[in-house]
Design a protein around this motif. Structure first.
Motif, PDB file in Angstrom:
ATOM      1  N   ASP A   1       0.862  -1.176   0.000  1.00  0.00           N
ATOM      2  CA  ASP A   1       0.000   0.000   0.000  1.00  0.00           C
ATOM      3  C   ASP A   1       0.893   1.218   0.000  1.00  0.00           C
ATOM      4  OD1 ASP A   1       0.776   0.676   2.627  1.00  0.00           O
ATOM      5  OD2 ASP A   1      -0.892  -0.453   3.489  1.00  0.00           O
ATOM      6  N   SER A   2       0.301   2.403  -0.033  1.00  0.00           N
ATOM      7  CA  SER A   2       1.073   3.622  -0.202  1.00  0.00           C
ATOM      8  C   SER A   2       2.011   3.892   0.968  1.00  0.00           C
ATOM      9  CB  SER A   2       0.133   4.805  -0.411  1.00  0.00           C
ATOM     10  OG  SER A   2      -0.706   4.941   0.717  1.00  0.00           O
ATOM     11  N   SER A   3       1.820   3.229   2.096  1.00  0.00           N
ATOM     12  CA  SER A   3       2.697   3.465   3.238  1.00  0.00           C
ATOM     13  C   SER A   3       3.937   2.583   3.212  1.00  0.00           C
ATOM     14  CB  SER A   3       1.920   3.225   4.539  1.00  0.00           C
ATOM     15  OG  SER A   3       1.575   1.864   4.644  1.00  0.00           O
ATOM     16  N   ASP A   4       4.005   1.611   2.311  1.00  0.00           N
ATOM     17  CA  ASP A   4       5.162   0.734   2.241  1.00  0.00           C
ATOM     18  C   ASP A   4       6.342   1.453   1.599  1.00  0.00           C
ATOM     19  OD1 ASP A   4       4.036  -1.525   3.431  1.00  0.00           O
ATOM     20  OD2 ASP A   4       3.069  -2.099   1.559  1.00  0.00           O
ATOM     21  N   ASP A   5       7.536   1.077   1.986  1.00  0.00           N
ATOM     22  CA  ASP A   5       8.769   1.650   1.480  1.00  0.00           C
ATOM     23  C   ASP A   5       9.193   0.872   0.240  1.00  0.00           C
ATOM     24  OD1 ASP A   5      11.427   2.377   1.011  1.00  0.00           O
ATOM     25  OD2 ASP A   5      11.843   2.645   3.136  1.00  0.00           O
ATOM     26  N   PHE A   6       9.040   1.475  -0.933  1.00  0.00           N
ATOM     27  CA  PHE A   6       9.385   0.800  -2.176  1.00  0.00           C
ATOM     28  C   PHE A   6      10.883   0.519  -2.249  1.00  0.00           C
ATOM     29  CE2 PHE A   6      10.512   0.491  -6.647  1.00  0.00           C
ATOM     30  CZ  PHE A   6       9.662  -0.522  -7.037  1.00  0.00           C
ATOM     31  N   LYS A   7      11.689   1.348  -1.587  1.00  0.00           N
ATOM     32  CA  LYS A   7      13.135   1.121  -1.609  1.00  0.00           C
ATOM     33  C   LYS A   7      13.486  -0.241  -1.012  1.00  0.00           C
ATOM     34  CE  LYS A   7      14.417   5.238  -0.003  1.00  0.00           C
ATOM     35  NZ  LYS A   7      15.298   6.329   0.446  1.00  0.00           N
ATOM     36  N   ASP A   8      12.721  -0.699  -0.019  1.00  0.00           N
ATOM     37  CA  ASP A   8      12.976  -2.027   0.546  1.00  0.00           C
ATOM     38  C   ASP A   8      12.806  -3.100  -0.527  1.00  0.00           C
ATOM     39  OD1 ASP A   8      13.496  -0.983   3.059  1.00  0.00           O
ATOM     40  OD2 ASP A   8      11.483  -1.404   3.837  1.00  0.00           O
ATOM     41  N   LEU A   9      11.741  -2.998  -1.282  1.00  0.00           N
ATOM     42  CA  LEU A   9      11.497  -3.967  -2.359  1.00  0.00           C
ATOM     43  C   LEU A   9      12.571  -3.862  -3.443  1.00  0.00           C
ATOM     44  CD1 LEU A   9       9.607  -6.139  -3.441  1.00  0.00           C
ATOM     45  CD2 LEU A   9       8.217  -4.336  -4.441  1.00  0.00           C
ATOM     46  N   LEU A  10      12.937  -2.640  -3.797  1.00  0.00           N
ATOM     47  CA  LEU A  10      13.998  -2.441  -4.784  1.00  0.00           C
ATOM     48  C   LEU A  10      15.310  -3.046  -4.282  1.00  0.00           C
ATOM     49  CD1 LEU A  10      15.005  -1.164  -7.443  1.00  0.00           C
ATOM     50  CD2 LEU A  10      15.392   0.949  -6.142  1.00  0.00           C
ATOM     51  N   ASN A  11      15.630  -2.802  -3.023  1.00  0.00           N
ATOM     52  CA  ASN A  11      16.878  -3.348  -2.463  1.00  0.00           C
ATOM     53  C   ASN A  11      16.874  -4.872  -2.446  1.00  0.00           C
ATOM     54  OD1 ASN A  11      18.317  -1.003  -2.110  1.00  0.00           O
ATOM     55  ND2 ASN A  11      17.554  -0.651  -0.048  1.00  0.00           N
ATOM     56  N   GLN A  12      15.720  -5.478  -2.180  1.00  0.00           N
ATOM     57  CA  GLN A  12      15.630  -6.941  -2.247  1.00  0.00           C
ATOM     58  C   GLN A  12      15.921  -7.419  -3.657  1.00  0.00           C
ATOM     59  OE1 GLN A  12      11.780  -8.162  -0.865  1.00  0.00           O
ATOM     60  NE2 GLN A  12      12.151  -7.491   1.230  1.00  0.00           N
ATOM     61  N   SER A  13      15.424  -6.682  -4.628  1.00  0.00           N
ATOM     62  CA  SER A  13      15.585  -7.080  -6.014  1.00  0.00           C
ATOM     63  C   SER A  13      17.034  -6.931  -6.493  1.00  0.00           C
ATOM     64  CB  SER A  13      14.653  -6.252  -6.894  1.00  0.00           C
ATOM     65  OG  SER A  13      14.728  -6.674  -8.228  1.00  0.00           O
ATOM     66  N   VAL A  14      17.744  -5.906  -6.027  1.00  0.00           N
ATOM     67  CA  VAL A  14      19.102  -5.662  -6.521  1.00  0.00           C
ATOM     68  C   VAL A  14      20.199  -6.233  -5.618  1.00  0.00           C
ATOM     69  CG1 VAL A  14      18.429  -3.595  -7.799  1.00  0.00           C
ATOM     70  CG2 VAL A  14      19.369  -3.361  -5.482  1.00  0.00           C
ATOM     71  N   LYS A  15      19.807  -6.981  -4.590  1.00  0.00           N
ATOM     72  CA  LYS A  15      20.819  -7.440  -3.628  1.00  0.00           C
ATOM     73  C   LYS A  15      21.911  -8.299  -4.268  1.00  0.00           C
ATOM     74  CE  LYS A  15      18.426 -11.480  -1.907  1.00  0.00           C
ATOM     75  NZ  LYS A  15      17.756 -12.126  -0.825  1.00  0.00           N
ATOM     76  N   ASP A  16      21.630  -8.989  -5.350  1.00  0.00           N
ATOM     77  CA  ASP A  16      22.640  -9.788  -6.040  1.00  0.00           C
ATOM     78  C   ASP A  16      23.107  -9.147  -7.345  1.00  0.00           C
ATOM     79  OD1 ASP A  16      22.582 -11.807  -4.083  1.00  0.00           O
ATOM     80  OD2 ASP A  16      20.821 -12.728  -5.022  1.00  0.00           O
ATOM     81  N   ASN A  17      22.722  -7.894  -7.560  1.00  0.00           N
ATOM     82  CA  ASN A  17      23.091  -7.186  -8.776  1.00  0.00           C
ATOM     83  C   ASN A  17      24.534  -6.693  -8.639  1.00  0.00           C
ATOM     84  OD1 ASN A  17      23.437  -4.967 -10.661  1.00  0.00           O
ATOM     85  ND2 ASN A  17      21.224  -5.051 -10.975  1.00  0.00           N
ATOM     86  N   LYS A  18      25.393  -7.060  -9.579  1.00  0.00           N
ATOM     87  CA  LYS A  18      26.798  -6.685  -9.460  1.00  0.00           C
ATOM     88  C   LYS A  18      27.077  -5.256  -9.919  1.00  0.00           C
ATOM     89  CE  LYS A  18      28.104  -8.945 -13.799  1.00  0.00           C
ATOM     90  NZ  LYS A  18      28.921  -9.999 -14.391  1.00  0.00           N
ATOM     91  N   TYR A  19      26.080  -4.573 -10.473  1.00  0.00           N
ATOM     92  CA  TYR A  19      26.276  -3.222 -10.971  1.00  0.00           C
ATOM     93  C   TYR A  19      25.698  -2.142 -10.049  1.00  0.00           C
ATOM     94  CZ  TYR A  19      27.082  -5.840 -15.278  1.00  0.00           C
ATOM     95  OH  TYR A  19      27.544  -6.736 -16.204  1.00  0.00           O
ATOM     96  N   ILE A  20      24.664  -2.471  -9.295  1.00  0.00           N
ATOM     97  CA  ILE A  20      23.943  -1.479  -8.500  1.00  0.00           C
ATOM     98  C   ILE A  20      24.024  -1.848  -7.018  1.00  0.00           C
ATOM     99  CG2 ILE A  20      21.668  -0.457  -8.037  1.00  0.00           C
ATOM    100  CD1 ILE A  20      22.651   0.315 -10.804  1.00  0.00           C
ATOM    101  N   LEU A  21      24.503  -0.915  -6.216  1.00  0.00           N
ATOM    102  CA  LEU A  21      24.500  -1.096  -4.769  1.00  0.00           C
ATOM    103  C   LEU A  21      23.122  -0.769  -4.229  1.00  0.00           C
ATOM    104  CD1 LEU A  21      27.898   0.635  -3.874  1.00  0.00           C
ATOM    105  CD2 LEU A  21      27.436  -1.821  -4.102  1.00  0.00           C
ATOM    106  N   GLN A  22      22.801  -1.298  -3.069  1.00  0.00           N
ATOM    107  CA  GLN A  22      21.488  -1.038  -2.483  1.00  0.00           C
ATOM    108  C   GLN A  22      21.335   0.444  -2.152  1.00  0.00           C
ATOM    109  OE1 GLN A  22      20.579  -3.839   0.640  1.00  0.00           O
ATOM    110  NE2 GLN A  22      20.174  -5.409  -0.874  1.00  0.00           N
TER     111      GLN A  22
END
Length: 172
Positions: free
Chosen positions: A21-42
């Motif tokens: 919902d609108s109160s959730d922190d989208f950055k948390d979801l983004l960070n979960q998605s990029v946690k194994d990304n070798k190009y983008i840090l959380q």
């Protein structure tokens, strides 16, 4: 077995995203998605984020890079991250650069992270037609403020306004 794992990951992303919902922190979801990304840090707390979805074959994407690079320079050191995601591989990008040796995209670039691209595309609530470039503006609190479709002067002005509210005026 591998296809089940991929489908499971996609289902988890979809279910999690639909339950946000609108109160959730989208950055948390983004960070979960990029946690194994070798190009983008959380993304860190209190960082505003400007995300660009693009491709080397997209004319409007390439034309807007000069203006986007100017924003990166103007907001350097102001707690703003500029991230760009492409479904293409880094080899595709290297091939593209061979024909354009002076091309430089100053955003942090990520290639081939299909799961993060799909996550970001889900933010586009329009008619289901995927458009690039697409810009996603995430404020310091982690809220998605706006999703902008296409390359246009109007979208560039919206990005500038967002950046001004998140980090102060542009350096002169």
């Amino acid at each position: 077995m591998k296809i089940y794992s991929i489908l499971s990951i996609q289902l988890i992303f979809t279910l999690f995203f639909l339950n946000m919902d609108s109160s959730d922190d989208f950055k948390d979801l983004l960070n979960q998605s990029v946690k194994d990304n070798k190009y983008i840090l959380q993304v860190k707390p209190q960082e505003a984020v400007v995300i660009n979805l693009w491709a080397t074959w997209c004319g409007p994407c390439i034309r807007e890079v000069k203006d986007l690079n100017e924003l990166v320079e103007a907001y350097e050191g102001r707690n703003v991250r500029f991230l760009a995601f492409s479904k293409e591989s880094v080899d595709d990008y290297k091939t593209f650069r061979k024909g354009r040796p002076n091309f430089k995209f100053k955003y942090e670039l990520s290639f081939g992270d299909v799961n993060t691209v799909k996550l970001l595309q889900q933010l586009d609530k329009n008619d289901g037609v995927r458009v690039i470039p697409m810009h996603i503006l995430i404020d310091k609190e982690g809220q998605v403020i706006e999703v902008l479709r296409g390359a246009s002067w109007t979208n560039l002005q919206k990005i500038k306004s967002f950046l001004e509210t998140q980090s102060g005026q542009i350096k002169k």
